[in-house]
Design a protein around this motif. Structure first.
Motif, PDB file in Angstrom:
ATOM      1  N   ARG A 320       0.833  -1.215   0.000  1.00 26.11           N
ATOM      2  CA  ARG A 320       0.000   0.000   0.000  1.00 26.11           C
ATOM      3  C   ARG A 320       0.862   1.257   0.000  1.00 26.11           C
ATOM      4  O   ARG A 320       0.586   2.221  -0.707  1.00 26.11           O
ATOM      5  N   LEU A 321       1.918   1.222   0.785  1.00 28.73           N
ATOM      6  CA  LEU A 321       2.806   2.397   0.856  1.00 28.73           C
ATOM      7  C   LEU A 321       3.551   2.614  -0.459  1.00 28.73           C
ATOM      8  O   LEU A 321       3.713   3.743  -0.909  1.00 28.73           O
ATOM      9  N   LEU A 322       4.002   1.516  -1.066  1.00 31.01           N
ATOM     10  CA  LEU A 322       4.711   1.642  -2.355  1.00 31.01           C
ATOM     11  C   LEU A 322       3.754   2.172  -3.415  1.00 31.01           C
ATOM     12  O   LEU A 322       4.119   2.992  -4.254  1.00 31.01           O
ATOM     13  N   GLU A 323       2.512   1.720  -3.349  1.00 29.00           N
ATOM     14  CA  GLU A 323       1.506   2.173  -4.304  1.00 29.00           C
ATOM     15  C   GLU A 323       1.219   3.665  -4.110  1.00 29.00           C
ATOM     16  O   GLU A 323       1.137   4.432  -5.078  1.00 29.00           O
ATOM     17  N   ALA A 324       1.140   4.081  -2.843  1.00 28.56           N
ATOM     18  CA  ALA A 324       0.812   5.488  -2.543  1.00 28.56           C
ATOM     19  C   ALA A 324       1.943   6.432  -2.967  1.00 28.56           C
ATOM     20  O   ALA A 324       1.720   7.616  -3.178  1.00 28.56           O
TER      21      ALA A 324
END
Ligand SMILES: Nc1ncnc2c1ncn2[C@@H]1O[C@H](COP(=O)(O)OP(=O)(O)O)[C@@H](O)[C@H]1O
Ligand SMILES: [Mg+2]
Length: 367
Positions: A320-324
Motif C-alpha cells: 500500500r505504501l509503495l503504491e501510494a
C-alpha cells in the motif's frame, strides 16, 4: 523518473531481453535461480554502474561473454527523456553513456535514475558498519541538494591530502594548514547539509513507519563525526599526534553515523529481522517521499523478494505504501499470487514470468 524501456544483454543467466515496464508496479515471479534478482541487478547497474550483490562486477557478466550491456530509456520530470547506457567488460573497462555522449562518472546516471533497493540484506542498514548509514544519508542529500556532490568531492581531496601528510609529512606545515582550512570548511558544509536533510526526513520517516508497524519510541538521531561541543579545528589540533601515529584523520564527517534506538537500546540489537526490514522500508520510502516534495523527482524502487520475513498483514501494508508513493516499482517474488492481489484496480500493473533466464510478460499494464 521511470524506466520506459530496458534492454539487458549478458547479465548473469538472463537471455538478451528488451522490456517496456509499467510506470508503476512491475511484478517479476519465477522459481529460485530463474533470474529475478539478476534483472534487478541489471537495473542497478544501469543506475549506479555497480551491482548490489558483489563488489566486483566480474561475476555479473555472463559466463563466456566479453561484456554486459544495459540500455534504458528514462522518463524524466517535465516530459523530458534520457537514454542511458552502461557497458562493462571483463578487464574492468566501463563505458557510461547518456544521450549518445560518454560520461566519466556514474553521478549523472544516478541523477536520472534514483534507485532505492529493498532486499533480504536490507537489515544491514541497521546492523552494518556506519558507512552503510552514511551512504543512505548521502543518497538523500545528493538527490535533493545540488551543492552536495562538489562539496563532498572537495572534502575527499582535502582528506586524502591530510592523511598523506600525516603518514609522510612531506609538506610544509604552512601549506598543510591551508589544506586543513579547506578540509574544515568542506566538513562544516557537509555537516550542515546532512543536518538540514535529516530535519526534513525525520517527520516523514515517523509517519511512514506508523503506517507500517507499531514501534513506539523508535528514534533516529545523527552524530556528525566529531564532538558536538567543539569546533573541528579544535578537535583536529588536539588529536594531531594520535592522527600521526595512526596515519589517518580520526574525526570528521567521514565518521558520521545515524543512530536508531528503541527503549534505550540499539534497534539492531532488539528488533526481529522482520521488524528491521520494516524500519528500513520506512526509511527508504520516506526518502522517496522527500525527493518528491523537495525536487518533484521520483525514485525507482527495486524490492527483491518482497514476501521474505514479512507476514501477510505487513506485506499488504508495504505494498500500500509503495503504491501510494506513485513511483515505479519492481518487485520479485517466487510466487505471483503472494503479491498480485494487493493493488488497486486502477494501478498500472505489469507482470513478468522469469524462467531459466527468459523473461515473458504475462500481464501488460493498462495506460
Ligand atoms: N555470470 C553468470 N553467468 C551465467 N549464469 C550465472 C552467472 N552468475 C549467476 N548465474 C546463474 O544465474 C541464475 C540466476 O540467479 P538469480 O537471479 O539470483 O535468481 P532468482 O533471483 O530468480 O532466484 C542462477 O541460477 C545462477 O547460477
Ligand atoms: Mg533472487
Amino acid at each position: 523518473m521511470s524506466l520506459t524501456r530496458l534492454s539487458v544483454t549478458a547479465v548473469r543467466n538472463l537471455h538478451p531481453v528488451t522490456l517496456s515496464p509499467s510506470p508503476r508496479i512491475n511484478l517479476l515471479y519465477g522459481a529460485n535461480g530463474s533470474g529475478k534478482t539478476s534483472l534487478l541487478e541489471a537495473i542497478h547497474l544501469l543506475g549506479l554502474a555497480r551491482s548490489f550483490r558483489s563488489t566486483r562486477l566480474h561475476p555479473v557478466i555472463q559466463h563466456e561473454q566479453p561484456h554486459c550491456v544495459l540500455f534504458g530509456e528514462v522518463a524524466l520530470a517535465g516530459g523530458l527523456r534520457a537514454q542511458l547506457g552502461v557497458q562493462r567488460d571483463r578487464a574492468g573497462e566501463f563505458v557510461i553513456r547518456q544521450d549518445g555522449k560518454n560520461l566519466r562518472s556514474a553521478a549523472a546516471l544516478a541523477e536520472c535514475l534514483p534507485l532505492q533497493l529493498i532486499n533480504p540484506d536490507s537489515f544491514r542498514l541497521l546492523e552494518g558498519a556506519p558507512k552503510v548509514r552514511r551512504q543512505f544519508l548521502d543518497w538523500g542529500v545528493f538527490h535533493v541538494e545540488q551543492h552536495f556532490l562538489p562539496t563532498w568531492q572537495r572534502l575527499q581531496t582535502a582528506l586524502r591530502q591530510r592523511n598523506s601528510w600525516l603518514r609522510h609529512a612531506r609538506m610544509d606545515a604552512a601549506l598543510q594548514a591551508a589544506w586543513d582550512r579547506e578540509l574544515i570548511a568542506a566538513s562544516e558544509q557537509i555537516d550542515a547539509l546532512r543536518q538540514a536533510y535529516l530535519l526534513q526526513l525525520k517527520p516523514v520517516f515517523q509517519s511512514v513507519l506508523g503506517e507500517l508497524i507499531e514501534l513506539d519510541g523508535l528514534t533516529l538521531s545523527y552524530s556528525r563525526g566529531w564532538d558536538k561541543e567543539r569546533s573541528l579545528a579544535d578537535v583536529l589540533a588536539s588529536s594531531l599526534s594520535r592522527d600521526q601515529q595512526l596515519g589517518y584523520t580520526q574525526a570528521g564527517p567521514q565518521r558520521a553515523d545515524l543512530r536508531l534506538r528503541i527503549g534505550g537500546h540499539n534497534a539492531a540489537d532488539v528488533l526481529s529481522r522482520g521488524q528491521q526490514k520494516l524500519v528500513v522500508c520506512a526509511l527508504r520510502i520516506a526518502q522517496g517521499h522527500l525527493l518528491q516534495t523537495v525536487k518533484r523527482g521520483r525514485c525507482v524502487y527495486l524490492v527483491d523478494d518482497l514476501p521474505s520475513e514479512l507476514d501477510e498483514q505487513h506485506r499488504k501494508a508495504l505494498c500500500r505504501l509503495l503504491e501510494a508513493l506513485d513511483c515505479q516499482v519492481f518487485i520479485t517474488s517466487v510466487d505471483a499470487d503472494f503479491v498480485k492481489d494487493f493493488w488497486r484496480e486502477d494501478t498500472p500493473l505489469a507482470m513478468f514470468h522469469v524462467e531459466h533466464g527468459r523473461i515473458t510478460q504475462t500481464l501488460a499494464h493498462q495506460e
